[in-house]
Design an enzyme around this catalytic site. Structure first.
Site, PDB file in Angstrom:
ATOM      1  N   ASN A  44     -11.072  -5.219  -4.592  1.00 13.28           N
ATOM      2  CA  ASN A  44     -10.842  -3.782  -4.379  1.00 13.28           C
ATOM      3  C   ASN A  44     -11.099  -2.972  -5.649  1.00 13.28           C
ATOM      4  O   ASN A  44     -10.766  -1.791  -5.705  1.00 13.28           O
ATOM      5  CB  ASN A  44      -9.412  -3.545  -3.918  1.00 13.28           C
ATOM      6  N   HIS A 130      -0.382  -0.084   6.323  1.00 12.89           N
ATOM      7  CA  HIS A 130      -0.192  -1.255   5.460  1.00 12.89           C
ATOM      8  C   HIS A 130       1.255  -1.783   5.519  1.00 12.89           C
ATOM      9  O   HIS A 130       2.202  -1.024   5.708  1.00 12.89           O
ATOM     10  CB  HIS A 130      -0.515  -0.821   4.029  1.00 12.89           C
ATOM     11  N   GLU A 177      -2.571   6.260   6.106  1.00 10.07           N
ATOM     12  CA  GLU A 177      -3.475   5.989   4.997  1.00 10.07           C
ATOM     13  C   GLU A 177      -4.648   6.948   5.141  1.00 10.07           C
ATOM     14  O   GLU A 177      -4.905   7.453   6.228  1.00 10.07           O
ATOM     15  CB  GLU A 177      -3.969   4.532   5.074  1.00 10.07           C
ATOM     16  N   SER A 181      -7.027   0.079   5.153  1.00 10.97           N
ATOM     17  CA  SER A 181      -7.333  -1.037   4.259  1.00 10.97           C
ATOM     18  C   SER A 181      -8.121  -2.169   4.899  1.00 10.97           C
ATOM     19  O   SER A 181      -8.863  -2.857   4.218  1.00 10.97           O
ATOM     20  CB  SER A 181      -6.039  -1.589   3.650  1.00 10.97           C
ATOM     21  N   ASP A 206      -1.120   7.664   1.953  1.00 12.97           N
ATOM     22  CA  ASP A 206      -1.409   6.549   1.048  1.00 12.97           C
ATOM     23  C   ASP A 206      -2.923   6.511   0.819  1.00 12.97           C
ATOM     24  O   ASP A 206      -3.688   6.214   1.727  1.00 12.97           O
ATOM     25  CB  ASP A 206      -0.902   5.250   1.684  1.00 12.97           C
ATOM     26  N   HIS A 209      -7.125   3.138  -0.833  1.00 15.86           N
ATOM     27  CA  HIS A 209      -8.546   2.759  -0.804  1.00 15.86           C
ATOM     28  C   HIS A 209      -9.485   3.958  -0.887  1.00 15.86           C
ATOM     29  O   HIS A 209     -10.682   3.820  -0.669  1.00 15.86           O
ATOM     30  CB  HIS A 209      -8.828   1.938   0.450  1.00 15.86           C
ATOM     31  N   LYS A 240      -6.339  -0.913  -7.632  1.00 19.81           N
ATOM     32  CA  LYS A 240      -7.617  -1.091  -6.941  1.00 19.81           C
ATOM     33  C   LYS A 240      -8.717  -0.408  -7.756  1.00 19.81           C
ATOM     34  O   LYS A 240      -9.044  -0.896  -8.825  1.00 19.81           O
ATOM     35  CB  LYS A 240      -7.480  -0.629  -5.501  1.00 19.81           C
TER      36      LYS A 240
HETATM   37  C1  LIG Z   1      -2.967  -2.558  -1.602  1.00 20.54           C
HETATM   38  C2  LIG Z   1      -2.230  -1.540  -0.837  1.00 20.54           C
HETATM   39  C3  LIG Z   1      -0.929  -1.172  -1.209  1.00 20.54           C
HETATM   40  C4  LIG Z   1      -0.153  -1.905  -2.276  1.00 20.54           C
HETATM   41  O1  LIG Z   1      -0.638  -1.667  -3.546  1.00 20.54           O
HETATM   42  P1  LIG Z   1      -0.460  -2.767  -4.687  1.00 20.54           P
HETATM   43  O2  LIG Z   1      -0.632  -2.013  -5.930  1.00 20.54           O
HETATM   44  O3  LIG Z   1      -1.508  -3.796  -4.452  1.00 20.54           O
HETATM   45  O4  LIG Z   1       0.923  -3.332  -4.542  1.00 20.54           O
HETATM   46  C5  LIG Z   1      -0.331  -0.136  -0.530  1.00 20.54           C
HETATM   47  N1  LIG Z   1      -0.961   0.504   0.488  1.00 20.54           N
HETATM   48  C6  LIG Z   1      -2.198   0.144   0.875  1.00 20.54           C
HETATM   49  C7  LIG Z   1      -2.845   0.890   1.980  1.00 20.54           C
HETATM   50  C8  LIG Z   1      -2.873  -0.896   0.235  1.00 20.54           C
HETATM   51  O5  LIG Z   1      -4.076  -1.252   0.644  1.00 20.54           O
END
Ligand SMILES: *Cc1c(COP(=O)(O)O)cnc(C)c1O
Length: 382
Positions: A44, A130, A177, A181, A206, A209, A240
């Site tokens: 990522n 997620h 989101e 993801s 969120d 990505h 990421k």
């Molecule tokens: C990866 C991810 C997280 C968590 O983030 P980390 O820093 O890896 O703990 C939260 N929400 C989504 C949508 C993700 O893809």
């Protein structure tokens, strides 16, 4: 007593056993597995910043000045300058009054939802949200409502029904989101923002990505659509595209003060190390700079190339290839690896049962040769 061996055997039987594999990171996007070079389509780190000289120098500098560890929770021993600078930068970058950083995106999601919500409140989530968002919502004790993925009619109905029954001091929160993801598609964010406003609810977005990938300065989908100021809670990860580790929440000052007092993963955990925090800020700065724009352009040129090869419209750096059952997806991942390409078979519970897939992630660092090579190998599966 239940035996661990039996549980592991049962997982293996249905193709759901996970194991760790040793990899060496030589020179991204190449990895070495069992001594063989492999092109990484599983990362990522969309812009290749995790190995960037500028970020490495920032981490090194912070370690030299502030040490390797933060020694305690920030509420106990105070906040060092890297932490405060990171949060100031995130707040400014997100057009928010304030921000709070966490050790991971997972901690940010759980800490935020658990401290914002309590019994009697209602949280409405997209079906494909997620695990961190689901876990936070569950822990909070609020009533959970789920709408089918990106289904605006169902979301509108849930908002109207729950608004009508909400206690006077109850909170109504929608969670989505921006780029999903495991599917790589986008939320209809403008429509969601409008529905949330219409019903006097709050929105948590969120951007895990989307940061680094979308928006004129790489801030994500909310920036791309000019919606940042209309979103109460902007969340994301620093692990990421930002190339470091950690999570953040950007919001109004009063909300951040509330989190500081209630987010258990923040309160009861040692603050992330200075190197991580400094690298995060540096990664964000690179993303917003002209170099970041060039990396983003390279990523989008790769997305366009791969879209052309696959003859589909790809909306982000994430490309799901559906297989349905676990074993065929695992076999495909295995045969890709033999051909020199790493892409994971994503299975339940990461995705719903019966929707196992290969998840391919594209990066600014891939060359046209990598993309063509992968595409040709993929053709042999259909
Ligand atoms: C990866 C991810 C997280 C968590 O983030 P980390 O820093 O890896 O703990 C939260 N929400 C989504 C949508 C993700 O893809």
């Amino acid at each position: 007593m239940r035996q661990a061996e039996d549980e592991l055997a049962a997982l293996r039987e249905v193709g759901l056993l996970r194991q760790l594999r040793q990899v060496e990171t030589d020179c991204p996007p190449l990895l070495r597995i069992d001594g063989r070079p492999v092109v990484n389509f599983a990362s990522n780190d969309y812009l290749g910043l995790a190995h960037d000289e500028e970020l490495i120098a920032a981490a090194r500098e912070a370690t030299t000045r502030h040490g390797t560890g933060s020694a305690s929770s920030r509420l106990i021993s105070g906040s060092s300058s890297p932490h405060l600078e990171l949060e100031e930068y995130i707040a400014e970058w997100k057009g928010a009054e304030a921000a709070l950083s966490f050790s991971s995106g997972y901690a940010a999601a759980v800490g935020t939802l658990d401290s914002l919500l309590k019994k009697g409140d209602v949280v409405i989530l997209d079906k494909l949200c997620h695990a961190s968002l689901i876990d936070g919502a569950r822990q909070s004790g609020a009533t959970l409502r789920v709408y089918p993925h990106n289904n605006l009619q169902k979301l509108a109905r849930l908002l109207a029904d729950n608004r009508a029954n909400l206690p006077a001091d109850g909170r109504l929160l929608v969670v989505t989101e921006s780029v999903f993801s495991m599917d790589g598609d986008r939320a209809p964010l403008l429509e969601i923002v409008e529905l949330v406003e219409q019903h006097g609810a709050l929105l948590l977005l969120d951007e895990a990505h989307a940061v680094g990938v979308l928006g004129s300065t790489g801030q994500g989908l909310a920036e791309e659509l000019g919606l940042q100021e209309r979103i109460a809670f902007q969340m994301g990860t620093l692990g990421k595209a930002v190339g470091s580790a950690g999570g953040y929440l950007a919001a109004g000052r009063k909300w951040i003060d509330l989190l500081l007092n209630g987010a258990r993963p923040f309160i009861y955990s040692t603050a992330p190390p200075p190197a991580q925090v400094a690298a995060s800020r540096c990664g964000l700065k690179v993303i917003a700079s002209s170099r970041g724009r060039e990396l983003r352009e390279r990523l989008w040129s790769n997305i366009a190339t791969f879209s052309r090869l696959r003859e589909t419209d790809i909306q982000s750096a994430i490309v799901p290839l559906p297989f349905g059952e676990n074993q065929p997806a695992l076999q495909a991942a295995c045969s890709l690896l033999e051909a020199g390409y790493l892409a994971p078979a994503i299975r339940f519970p990461t995705v719903p049962r019966g929707s196992a897939r290969l998840r391919i992630t594209l990066s600014a660092l891939h060359t046209e040769e990598h993309l063509r090579g992968l595409h040709e190998k993929l053709l042999t599966f259909s």
